[in-house]
Design a protein around this motif. Structure first.
Motif, PDB file in Angstrom:
ATOM      1  N   HIS A 157       0.829  -1.206   0.000  1.00  0.00           N
ATOM      2  CA  HIS A 157       0.000   0.000   0.000  1.00  0.00           C
ATOM      3  C   HIS A 157       0.860   1.250   0.000  1.00  0.00           C
ATOM      4  O   HIS A 157       0.583   2.220  -0.700  1.00  0.00           O
ATOM      5  CB  HIS A 157      -0.945  -0.008   1.204  1.00  0.00           C
ATOM      6  CG  HIS A 157      -2.042  -1.028   1.094  1.00  0.00           C
ATOM      7  ND1 HIS A 157      -2.180  -2.092   1.950  1.00  0.00           N
ATOM      8  CD2 HIS A 157      -3.061  -1.150   0.196  1.00  0.00           C
ATOM      9  CE1 HIS A 157      -3.220  -2.823   1.588  1.00  0.00           C
ATOM     10  NE2 HIS A 157      -3.771  -2.283   0.532  1.00  0.00           N
ATOM     11  N   SER A 187      -7.252  -1.055  -6.269  1.00  0.00           N
ATOM     12  CA  SER A 187      -7.699  -1.458  -4.931  1.00  0.00           C
ATOM     13  C   SER A 187      -6.712  -0.987  -3.870  1.00  0.00           C
ATOM     14  O   SER A 187      -7.097  -0.412  -2.848  1.00  0.00           O
ATOM     15  CB  SER A 187      -7.828  -2.981  -4.848  1.00  0.00           C
ATOM     16  OG  SER A 187      -8.989  -3.411  -5.493  1.00  0.00           O
ATOM     17  N   ARG A 188      -5.458  -1.240  -4.118  1.00  0.00           N
ATOM     18  CA  ARG A 188      -4.445  -0.866  -3.113  1.00  0.00           C
ATOM     19  C   ARG A 188      -4.395   0.649  -2.948  1.00  0.00           C
ATOM     20  O   ARG A 188      -4.297   1.165  -1.829  1.00  0.00           O
ATOM     21  CB  ARG A 188      -3.067  -1.358  -3.561  1.00  0.00           C
ATOM     22  CG  ARG A 188      -2.860  -2.849  -3.399  1.00  0.00           C
ATOM     23  CD  ARG A 188      -1.497  -3.252  -3.928  1.00  0.00           C
ATOM     24  NE  ARG A 188      -1.305  -4.700  -3.817  1.00  0.00           N
ATOM     25  CZ  ARG A 188      -0.322  -5.355  -4.413  1.00  0.00           C
ATOM     26  NH1 ARG A 188       0.565  -4.708  -5.161  1.00  0.00           N
ATOM     27  NH2 ARG A 188      -0.218  -6.660  -4.261  1.00  0.00           N
ATOM     28  N   TYR A 191      -7.561   1.987  -1.177  1.00  0.00           N
ATOM     29  CA  TYR A 191      -7.548   1.527   0.222  1.00  0.00           C
ATOM     30  C   TYR A 191      -6.541   2.342   1.021  1.00  0.00           C
ATOM     31  O   TYR A 191      -6.820   2.815   2.134  1.00  0.00           O
ATOM     32  CB  TYR A 191      -7.186   0.044   0.275  1.00  0.00           C
ATOM     33  CG  TYR A 191      -6.978  -0.470   1.670  1.00  0.00           C
ATOM     34  CD1 TYR A 191      -5.710  -0.442   2.266  1.00  0.00           C
ATOM     35  CD2 TYR A 191      -8.046  -0.973   2.421  1.00  0.00           C
ATOM     36  CE1 TYR A 191      -5.519  -0.893   3.552  1.00  0.00           C
ATOM     37  CE2 TYR A 191      -7.844  -1.429   3.717  1.00  0.00           C
ATOM     38  CZ  TYR A 191      -6.583  -1.391   4.284  1.00  0.00           C
ATOM     39  OH  TYR A 191      -6.380  -1.835   5.562  1.00  0.00           O
ATOM     40  N   LYS A 194      -7.739   5.872   1.613  1.00  0.00           N
ATOM     41  CA  LYS A 194      -8.759   5.909   2.666  1.00  0.00           C
ATOM     42  C   LYS A 194      -8.114   5.835   4.043  1.00  0.00           C
ATOM     43  O   LYS A 194      -8.455   6.585   4.953  1.00  0.00           O
ATOM     44  CB  LYS A 194      -9.729   4.737   2.449  1.00  0.00           C
ATOM     45  CG  LYS A 194     -10.889   4.706   3.392  1.00  0.00           C
ATOM     46  CD  LYS A 194     -11.940   5.710   2.972  1.00  0.00           C
ATOM     47  CE  LYS A 194     -13.096   5.671   3.972  1.00  0.00           C
ATOM     48  NZ  LYS A 194     -13.961   6.847   3.797  1.00  0.00           N
ATOM     49  N   LYS A 195      -7.155   4.929   4.155  1.00  0.00           N
ATOM     50  CA  LYS A 195      -6.465   4.740   5.437  1.00  0.00           C
ATOM     51  C   LYS A 195      -5.697   6.008   5.819  1.00  0.00           C
ATOM     52  O   LYS A 195      -5.736   6.449   6.968  1.00  0.00           O
ATOM     53  CB  LYS A 195      -5.521   3.551   5.308  1.00  0.00           C
ATOM     54  CG  LYS A 195      -4.698   3.260   6.531  1.00  0.00           C
ATOM     55  CD  LYS A 195      -5.197   2.053   7.288  1.00  0.00           C
ATOM     56  CE  LYS A 195      -4.431   1.879   8.586  1.00  0.00           C
ATOM     57  NZ  LYS A 195      -4.590   0.559   9.166  1.00  0.00           N
TER      58      LYS A 195
ATOM     59  N   GLN C  10     -17.593   1.613  -0.204  1.00  0.00           N
ATOM     60  CA  GLN C  10     -17.005   1.578   1.150  1.00  0.00           C
ATOM     61  C   GLN C  10     -16.469   0.201   1.482  1.00  0.00           C
ATOM     62  O   GLN C  10     -15.398   0.067   2.083  1.00  0.00           O
ATOM     63  CB  GLN C  10     -18.051   2.021   2.198  1.00  0.00           C
ATOM     64  CG  GLN C  10     -18.414   3.492   2.125  1.00  0.00           C
ATOM     65  CD  GLN C  10     -17.205   4.419   2.240  1.00  0.00           C
ATOM     66  OE1 GLN C  10     -16.268   4.154   3.003  1.00  0.00           O
ATOM     67  NE2 GLN C  10     -17.218   5.509   1.484  1.00  0.00           N
ATOM     68  N   TRP C  12     -15.385  -1.887  -0.642  1.00  0.00           N
ATOM     69  CA  TRP C  12     -14.181  -2.027  -1.462  1.00  0.00           C
ATOM     70  C   TRP C  12     -13.011  -1.322  -0.799  1.00  0.00           C
ATOM     71  O   TRP C  12     -11.911  -1.877  -0.692  1.00  0.00           O
ATOM     72  CB  TRP C  12     -14.427  -1.452  -2.869  1.00  0.00           C
ATOM     73  CG  TRP C  12     -13.198  -1.438  -3.753  1.00  0.00           C
ATOM     74  CD1 TRP C  12     -12.479  -2.514  -4.165  1.00  0.00           C
ATOM     75  CD2 TRP C  12     -12.564  -0.288  -4.326  1.00  0.00           C
ATOM     76  NE1 TRP C  12     -11.429  -2.117  -4.980  1.00  0.00           N
ATOM     77  CE2 TRP C  12     -11.470  -0.752  -5.094  1.00  0.00           C
ATOM     78  CE3 TRP C  12     -12.822   1.086  -4.301  1.00  0.00           C
ATOM     79  CZ2 TRP C  12     -10.621   0.117  -5.811  1.00  0.00           C
ATOM     80  CZ3 TRP C  12     -11.976   1.941  -5.004  1.00  0.00           C
ATOM     81  CH2 TRP C  12     -10.886   1.450  -5.751  1.00  0.00           C
ATOM     82  N   LEU C  13     -13.252  -0.110  -0.321  1.00  0.00           N
ATOM     83  CA  LEU C  13     -12.184   0.659   0.312  1.00  0.00           C
ATOM     84  C   LEU C  13     -11.693   0.004   1.598  1.00  0.00           C
ATOM     85  O   LEU C  13     -10.557   0.217   2.022  1.00  0.00           O
ATOM     86  CB  LEU C  13     -12.643   2.093   0.600  1.00  0.00           C
ATOM     87  CG  LEU C  13     -12.845   2.979  -0.636  1.00  0.00           C
ATOM     88  CD1 LEU C  13     -13.443   4.330  -0.258  1.00  0.00           C
ATOM     89  CD2 LEU C  13     -11.547   3.178  -1.389  1.00  0.00           C
ATOM     90  N   LYS C  14     -12.563  -0.779   2.201  1.00  0.00           N
ATOM     91  CA  LYS C  14     -12.143  -1.492   3.414  1.00  0.00           C
ATOM     92  C   LYS C  14     -11.507  -2.830   3.095  1.00  0.00           C
ATOM     93  O   LYS C  14     -11.114  -3.566   3.994  1.00  0.00           O
ATOM     94  CB  LYS C  14     -13.342  -1.719   4.341  1.00  0.00           C
ATOM     95  CG  LYS C  14     -13.849  -0.464   5.013  1.00  0.00           C
ATOM     96  CD  LYS C  14     -15.079  -0.788   5.860  1.00  0.00           C
ATOM     97  CE  LYS C  14     -15.728   0.486   6.358  1.00  0.00           C
ATOM     98  NZ  LYS C  14     -17.029   0.221   6.995  1.00  0.00           N
ATOM     99  N   GLY C  15     -11.468  -3.180   1.797  1.00  0.00           N
ATOM    100  CA  GLY C  15     -10.873  -4.455   1.404  1.00  0.00           C
ATOM    101  C   GLY C  15     -11.787  -5.636   1.642  1.00  0.00           C
ATOM    102  O   GLY C  15     -11.314  -6.762   1.833  1.00  0.00           O
ATOM    103  N   GLU C  16     -13.091  -5.388   1.581  1.00  0.00           N
ATOM    104  CA  GLU C  16     -14.039  -6.456   1.929  1.00  0.00           C
ATOM    105  C   GLU C  16     -14.664  -7.128   0.714  1.00  0.00           C
ATOM    106  O   GLU C  16     -15.447  -8.061   0.858  1.00  0.00           O
ATOM    107  CB  GLU C  16     -15.148  -5.890   2.841  1.00  0.00           C
ATOM    108  CG  GLU C  16     -14.625  -5.523   4.233  1.00  0.00           C
ATOM    109  CD  GLU C  16     -15.667  -4.760   5.051  1.00  0.00           C
ATOM    110  OE1 GLU C  16     -16.810  -4.615   4.570  1.00  0.00           O
ATOM    111  OE2 GLU C  16     -15.325  -4.309   6.164  1.00  0.00           O
TER     112      GLU C  16
END
Lengths: 202, 162, 189
Positions: A157, A187-188, A191, A194-195, C10, C12-16
């Motif tokens: 990430h 995706s990475r 994600y 967001k983090k 959301q 997806w952003l949480k990796g779910e």
């Protein structure tokens, strides 16, 4: 980014293009390769420092990347930009190093592992590296916060963020460097974004 | 009495120590002369600088197809060659703008000595070479430009003791 | 996938997300990355990160860096990297060997006729094994001039005119003479 290397790529309008230098280097002209080292060492070194937060090891790893690039030059087929190919080699060098350091993990890293306050710039593996002039920026709290937040991401990430936000690479390039699909890059990336937004909330 | 004994012991141990380090044996002498070569006004390098002898000047002019009009001696240094240690030539002493480090590679043979030679400019290594030198045959190096001219080095093995 | 709803994004952003749903979301994200960034309010933070971290940073002791690369890439290796396959015509080089032998015999015959002056030149030519210039942009040329060997170094930095080297002035930096060779090698090269 197209799949075919641009002839004008890499020289910033000054001197022969990367493609020309690579061709000469592939013929055995080390001086041409040395010019490539000079041209690209700044980006490679910066990327590795941002990844591992250790100036001395980054110095060694950046050299390793170029040595590997020289040895692998016969296999470079000019279908991608030289800089992208070089970053892919750097990616592999860094990950090999991390594996050896047992830093790789499935999920998020222990936030103490790569805390920017634990930068070790006096490691004996390299010349005594003086405090970077931009160490002054550590006094910039926001930068320290950003580095700390990045260190709390997993390697993949963090790397995706660095390649996209700092190096300005396209998704295709990042996929090429990290040897994954574009979808995985997306995706990475999102994600990680967001983090980071959560970690860096004012 | 005690002082004399102390001095004698000091000399004894020092000589024993030196004898044990064969690497410091002097096996020759190296010399470097630096010339300022220019087609312009030579006094720009310094007003009191000497011209080389006519024979040397003729030699310097013959080195390249395009020679310079004027030559001036900027500096010279001569230093011993140690068997197993490197040494330094500082021709522009006290300036270290040009430095030469040298160290022999193995034993001299047939009046010739092979050396590891490094030329430094502004405390950066600019050249590394492995010349084989013999007396009377200097190695010439056209170096950096300065004040409209160029520095020319003549590196010579002036003495071989082996 | 058409526009995913907020809940899917959301997750997806949480990796779910997994499997097909994940692939479809990734494909959508690729097509709509800009919109997604705006939705997240990412731009400002993205810019902050880009400004805070350097994209380029010269390694310390940059000249040394290059020389270390060369040392490991070239000097520690007995043979250079393999070049690409020879073109077809080179595969008929078997004919070169007998030609070379004939040439050597002829040259040996000529060599017995060569005078002292030429012999002196051959000796001068043997003076230098290699000349290496570590700084990029610097190249060397070796010239045999009569019985003299001349190295011409082009591309060196000029010594500043203002530096009075005759009076003893020197540029900045730690003197390499201050260190023993092994220590110097690790500092400089």
């Amino acid at each position: 980014m197209g799949a075919v290397a641009s002839e004008s790529a890499g020289n910033g309008g000054d001197g022969p293009t990367d493609q020309v230098l690579v061709q000469r280097a592939q013929s055995g002209d080390y001086r041409a390769f040395d010019q490539l080292v000079t041209r690209h060492r700044g980006k490679v070194y910066a990327m590795i420092v941002n990844m591992i937060h250790n100036d001395a090891d980054a110095w060694d790893l950046a050299q390793d990347a170029f040595v590997k690039a020289w040895k692998a030059l016969p296999k470079f087929e000019h279908r991608a930009q030289f800089s992208t190919w070089l970053f892919r080699i750097s990616h592999n060098v860094v990950y090999d190093w991390m594996r050896k350091k047992k830093v790789m993990s499935e999920g998020e890293l222990d936030d103490q592992m790569l805390d920017s306050s634990r930068i070790d710039s006096a490691a004996p593996t390299a010349p005594k590296i003086p405090a970077r002039p931009d160490e002054q920026l550590v006094q910039n709290e926001r930068r320290a916060e950003i580095e700390k937040a990045l260190s709390q991401l997993s390697d993949e990430h963090r790397e995706t963020i660095l390649l996209r936000e700092v190096q300005g690479m396209e998704y295709t390039e990042i996929a090429d460097i990290m040897e994954c699909s574009k979808g995985t890059v997306m995706s990475r990336l999102f994600y990680a974004r967001k983090k980071l937004q959560t970690l860096l909330k004012p | 009495m005690i002082i004399r004994l102390f001095c004698a012991l000091t000399i004894l141990f020092t000589s024993l120590g030196s004898a044990a380090d064969l690497g410091k044996e002097v096996i020759g002498r190296m010399q470097v002369q630096v010339y300022f070569a220019t087609n312009g006004e030579p006094s720009i390098a310094g007003k009191a600088l000497k011209k080389p002898s006519p024979a040397v000047e003729k030699k310097l002019k013959s080195l390249r197809r395009t020679s310079f009009k004027h030559y001036r001696v900027l500096g010279v240094d001569r230093q011993p060659v140690f068997r197993s240690y490197e040494n330094w030539l500082t021709p522009l002493k006290p300036s270290e703008e040009l430095l030469l480090s040298f160290e022999p590679r193995g034993k001299a043979q047939s009046g010739k000595m092979m050396l590891d030679l490094e030329l430094w400019q502004s405390r950066k290594k600019i050249m590394k070479a492995g010349p084989t030198l013999e007396k009377g045959k200097p190695l010439y190096i056209f170096g950096p430009k300065w004040r409209g001219g160029r520095l020319l080095l003549a590196i010579e093995l002036v003495e071989l003791l082996q | 996938m058409n526009n995913p709803d907020e809940s899917t994004i959301q997750r997806w952003l949480k990796g779910e997300l997994e499997g097909n749903e994940l692939k479809q979301m990734e494909a959508w994200a690729e097509e709509n990355a800009t919109e997604l960034e705006a939705k997240m309010g990412w731009d400002a933070l993205g810019d902050e990160i880009a400004q805070a971290l350097p994209s380029e940073q010269e390694p310390p002791y940059a000249d040394f860096f290059n020389e270390r690369v060369k040392h490991h890439a070239v000097e520690l290796v007995e043979t250079p990297p393999a070049t690409k396959a020879s073109p077809l015509w080179k595969r008929f080089n078997w004919i070169l060997a007998p030609t070379a032998v004939a040439g050597m015999v002829f040259c040996f015959y000529l060599g017995t006729r060569i005078d002292q002056e030429t012999t002196a030149i051959e000796q001068s030519v043997a003076v230098l094994e290699e000349v290496y210039t570590p700084a990029s942009g610097v190249h060397s040329e070796v010239i045999i001039s009569g019985d003299s060997t001349v190295i011409v170094l082009d591309g060196l930095d000029e010594i500043p005119d203002a530096l009075d080297i005759v009076s003893g002035e020197t540029g900045q930096g730690l003197s390499p003479r201050m260190m023993v060779k092994t220590e110097r090698e690790s500092f400089y090269f």
